[in-house]
Each structure stands twice: as structure tokens, then as C-alpha cells.
Design an enzyme around this catalytic site. Sequence first.
Site, PDB file in Angstrom:
ATOM      1  N   ARG A  19       1.067  -0.910  -5.259  1.00 16.11           N
ATOM      2  CA  ARG A  19       2.016   0.178  -4.989  1.00 16.11           C
ATOM      3  C   ARG A  19       3.417  -0.290  -5.377  1.00 16.11           C
ATOM      4  O   ARG A  19       3.896  -1.285  -4.855  1.00 16.11           O
ATOM      5  CB  ARG A  19       1.961   0.520  -3.496  1.00 16.11           C
ATOM      6  CG  ARG A  19       2.881   1.648  -3.063  1.00 16.11           C
ATOM      7  CD  ARG A  19       2.786   1.858  -1.559  1.00 16.11           C
ATOM      8  NE  ARG A  19       3.583   2.985  -1.116  1.00 16.11           N
ATOM      9  CZ  ARG A  19       4.882   2.937  -0.858  1.00 16.11           C
ATOM     10  NH1 ARG A  19       5.546   1.798  -1.007  1.00 16.11           N
ATOM     11  NH2 ARG A  19       5.527   4.012  -0.440  1.00 16.11           N
ATOM     12  N   LYS A  23      10.538  -5.510  -1.438  1.00 15.58           N
ATOM     13  CA  LYS A  23      10.639  -5.708   0.015  1.00 15.58           C
ATOM     14  C   LYS A  23      11.453  -6.943   0.386  1.00 15.58           C
ATOM     15  O   LYS A  23      11.682  -7.838  -0.405  1.00 15.58           O
ATOM     16  CB  LYS A  23       9.243  -5.696   0.644  1.00 15.58           C
ATOM     17  CG  LYS A  23       8.699  -4.258   0.651  1.00 15.58           C
ATOM     18  CD  LYS A  23       7.432  -4.069   1.401  1.00 15.58           C
ATOM     19  CE  LYS A  23       7.078  -2.569   1.387  1.00 15.58           C
ATOM     20  NZ  LYS A  23       5.669  -2.333   1.703  1.00 15.58           N
TER      21      LYS A  23
END
Length: 287
Positions: free
Chosen positions: A266, A232
Site C-alpha cells: 500500500r 510513515k
Amino acid sequence: MVVAPPGSNVETDQRPGLNRLARLLARATPAVMGVLNVTPDSFSDGGRFIEPPNALEQARRMISEGADILDIGAESTRPYGGAKAVAIDEEMRRLAPILPAAVALGIPVSIDTMKASVAEWALASGAAVINDVWGLQRDGDMAAVAAKHGAPVIIMHNRQHADPSIDIMADISGFFARSLRIAESAGIARDQIVLDPGIGFGKTPQQSLIAIARLRELKSFGLPLLVGASRKRFIASVSPAPPDQRLGGSIAAHVLAVANGAAIIRTHDVAETVQAVRVAAAIASMR
Ligand code: HH2
């Protein structure tokens, strides 16, 4: 998470893998969820797995690398990257050749969708878990679908826009409290719920860092926590790199998330993440 009743048989369960998910959450080592984006526009791997043979090869690879759960999504949720909203028909058209085949690989599959009708179809096709990046607060039918199927739900914190002036931990807690009220009124058992602070969603990069640093505060809800920091943008805010070169930052974030109480990680990079969380858990067990 619901604990499998004695003598229950995973293979005869309505949703293969559901009972195994309960067992995963009961064990000491954090579970690793592998991301499978069946999308043309996901921020880090858009287009790579839109063709069913490629998607299934990736699913098999992630399982062989140690994934405990597969998270399949057919609509990019990219908050600031201009992802296009996908119609229900198109989302299901992308999933249809992949989701049932992925379920047949034998590990629990979660469906990453904001749409109750897509979740309903996915559960009927064998998915074990709903992953809702709007925490039951966007589609008014999502909670009822989860309750009807008795499916575990991942409630992720989200906001329409980041606001650097707010206390992000208070905002996350308030959001979770609202989602939990919705879940309770719909009849979703509390032990079917996983909470996720939603790294990168409606947060400044600094607020994403804070959410990982202060993750432990969210343990006050008494529910398992999931963290998805993989590739991210907040990583690049600390150490600039394009999405496919953020593995080091992803692992750093995930190891600290585990240290701060995450039960599920995740990730797009399963092999490296499995190794990292196993080593982190082994070291922590020596204290
Ligand atoms: N992050 C993404 C998507 N779904 N679900 C949960 N529970 N937690 C997350 O952090 C999360 C999520 C974004 O990552 P990715 O799926 O790779 O990107 P895109 O949404 O662009 O497909």
C-alpha cells in the site's frame, strides 16, 4: 481470495474489479495498492485530494502508473497525529463524489473505513474490498456487512497505544486470531481475508521495523499479507525526514516486505513502488 468461476465476467460482476482482485493475488508479482485520501488531515497528503477533480486526477494518475487497486479513505487514521474523528455523514459526503467515479475507472477499489455503515454504502456503490484498520474488532457490524456482500476484507492489526515492553509479533498474531474468529462466526470465507501487520499503528518505530523484518512469521496463517509502510514515521526514526521526503525509506521497507512474503503493498508513490517491487520480484525469481 475467491477465485473467479470459469466463464465469469468481470464487467457483469456486482462489484467491478472483484474477480480481477482474485487474479492479482494469484500472480507472482506483488500487487500495488495506491492510496487516495479524501481528507483534510491525512498525515502526508491531507487536503491535496479533498476536491473531487483533484481526487479523480490522482486516481487516474495512480492507475496509469501501474496501481492494481485503489484504497480510498475519507477519515484519517493517523494514530498519534491528532486526527479528528469524522461523523458517518461527513465521511460519506466526502466519498460520494469520488468513490463511484473511481470504481468506474475499472480497477478494484477498497474502502478504508472503520465504520460498517460507510463500508456498506461503499460496497453498494461498487467498492470491491473492505479495508478495516481495526480488523473487524471496533465496529461490531463490520463483519456482518462483509459477509452479506461477500466482500474481501483487509484485517489490519492495531492497538490503542504502543507498548514497548510487549512482543509485538505475538500481539499481532493474537489480534489476527481474534479477528479470524469474528470473521468465521460472521460467515466470511477464509479465502476472502488479507492480513496486515499495521505498520505505525499502536507500535513504536522499533516495533514497526520488527513487523517488517519478521513478516514471514505471519505467513503461518496461510493468508495473503499486505504491508503499508508508505511515508510513515518509523522511517524518520531511522533517517529523519518530513513525510513527503520518505520515498527512499518507504521503498526500502516495501522491497524487504516483498522479500519477506508481502502480496500487496500500500503506497502513496505508485510509479516508484511499482518499479521497485517489479525489480525485486524479478531478482528473486532468478534464485
Ligand atoms: N495505513 C494508513 C491508513 N490505512 N490501511 C491498511 N490496511 N494498512 C495501512 O498500513 C494503513 C491503512 C495510514 O496511511 P494514510 O492513509 O496515508 O494516512 P491517514 O490515515 O492519515 O489518512
